[in-house]
Write an enzyme that holds these catalytic residues in place. Structure first.
Site, short mmCIF file in Angstrom:
data_model
loop_
_atom_site.label_atom_id
_atom_site.label_comp_id
_atom_site.label_asym_id
_atom_site.label_seq_id
_atom_site.Cartn_x
_atom_site.Cartn_y
_atom_site.Cartn_z
CE1 TYR A 60 -10.47 1.57 7.31
CE2 TYR A 60 -10.04 3.26 7.84
CZ TYR A 60 -10.10 2.54 7.41
OH TYR A 60 -8.38 2.16 6.73
CG HIS B 88 -7.49 0.44 0.03
ND1 HIS B 88 -6.75 0.76 1.02
CD2 HIS B 88 -7.43 -1.08 0.37
CE1 HIS B 88 -6.80 -0.66 1.84
NE2 HIS B 88 -7.42 -1.57 1.54
CG ASP C 40 -9.82 2.26 3.12
OD1 ASP C 40 -9.93 2.63 3.85
OD2 ASP C 40 -8.35 2.79 2.27
CG HIS C 41 -10.08 6.09 4.11
ND1 HIS C 41 -8.39 7.02 3.79
CD2 HIS C 41 -9.19 5.24 4.32
CE1 HIS C 41 -7.55 6.32 4.68
NE2 HIS C 41 -8.41 5.34 4.75
CG HIS D 269 -1.86 1.28 1.66
ND1 HIS D 269 -1.58 2.72 1.74
CD2 HIS D 269 -3.50 0.85 0.93
CE1 HIS D 269 -2.91 2.92 1.38
NE2 HIS D 269 -3.51 1.70 0.96
CB CYS E 227 -4.36 3.02 -1.86
SG CYS E 227 -5.66 4.44 -1.10
#
Length: 314
Positions: free
Chosen positions: A292, A236, A278-279, A171, A210
């Site tokens: 999250y 991601h 994600d996020h 990542h 990501c």
């Protein structure tokens, strides 16, 4: 694409929402309780059984357990012991058919934000980063030390990853800036990440794509993704707006990245790997777990599923 969700080792509301959304595969965070022995098959089996009994098959471990990986990234006196424990994880993962580990190489400071209460659409709260507001952690590490520690790690672990068929998905640093105080960062550009992959020189070392991190780097996703298509092991699915020095998260449909075009690009490149949202924003009625939260994930999973179905990818 294999739709997954990020799930902690003890059941919470995100487990229910994931299953109710039709998610059957999990990206699991292993227990951080010192009583959990990372090298003991029975401890893994206990966690694994909780997921499978619930109807979710674990297929990705994320992150590399911090109790080990922090020592490896820092290169301290517990580095070699921790690398040995990572190696002992791999046959257990093979036994349970968990084929991917998402790991990063952010030493001392992980993903970092300066603000957790930025208002997004409708007053939802998101995280953000402002380089001018960055606080010095008091820790220190150089780029040279990071490259040395990274090289030591991948050279030691990859022969065993190859033996047991476990893929390591690197990542990028978040935020992808050269340093936070005196803590240097190295996984901050496409060129550096290519260098990291080349150091390993293995079919079992690749990347976690990501999207927002690469976007914040200033990279062209329409160039990077085709170039790295054989090395993308995990995605991601995340959106944001701004640049590496000043950015904030967004709803998945409200940032700088056109998410449907990303999925169409993955399809065109023949990329068929686990993907997770994600996020996400903190929505009305929620207070904890910035990035999250349960309701934000519920929205994002539905958005992802709709796009995948529209593209014939689900």
């Amino acid at each position: 694409m294999i739709i997954t969700d990020y799930l902690r080792s003890k059941r919470d509301l995100t487990w229910d929402y994931a299953k109710q959304c039709g998610v059957g595969h999990g990206v699991i965070r292993l227990p951080e309780d010192p009583a959990f022995d990372i090298c003991d098959l029975s401890h893994w089996q206990s966690v694994y059984k909780e997921f499978t009994d619930f109807g979710i098959k674990p297929i990705v471990v994320e992150p590399m357990p911090n109790a080990l990986h922090d020592h490896i990234k820092a290169g301290d006196e517990k580095r070699d012991e921790s690398i040995e424990k990572v190696i002992r994880m791999l046959p257990i993962m093979d036994r349970l058919d968990i084929r991917t580990i998402c790991f990063n190489f952010m030493a001392h400071v992980g993903w970092y934000r300066t603000d957790y209460n930025i208002e997004e659409r409708g007053g939802a709260l998101v995280t953000g980063f402002d380089a001018d507001a960055c606080q010095d952690s008091g820790m220190e590490i150089t780029q040279e030390q990071l490259w040395e520690n990274y090289t030591c790690f991948v050279k030691a672990v990859l022969p065993y990853a190859e033996r047991y068929g476990i893929r390591l998905a690197l990542h990028p640093d978040d935020p992808p800036v050269p340093r936070l105080g005196k803590v240097s960062r190295i996984m901050i550009s496409h060129e550096n990440i290519k260098k990291a992959i080349e150091i390993g020189n293995s079919d079992f070392l690749g990347i976690t794509m990501c999207q927002a991190c690469y976007q914040m780097m200033g990279e062209d996703l329409f160039s990077v993704i085709p170039e790295m298509k054989e090395k993308i092991f995990f995605i991601h699915f995340r959106n944001a707006t701004g640049n590496k020095y000043h950015f904030h998260e967004t709803f998945h449909d409200n940032g700088d990245i056109r998410m449907g075009e990303m999925l169409a690009l993955y399809k065109k490149c023949g990329i068929d790997v686990p993907i997770r949202v994600d996020h996400v924003p903190t929505m009305a009625g929620e207070k904890e777990n910035s990035g999250y939260t349960a309701l934000g994930r519920l929205y994002a999973i539905g958005y992802l599923k709709g796009l995948l179905e529209g593209l014939g990818m689900e």
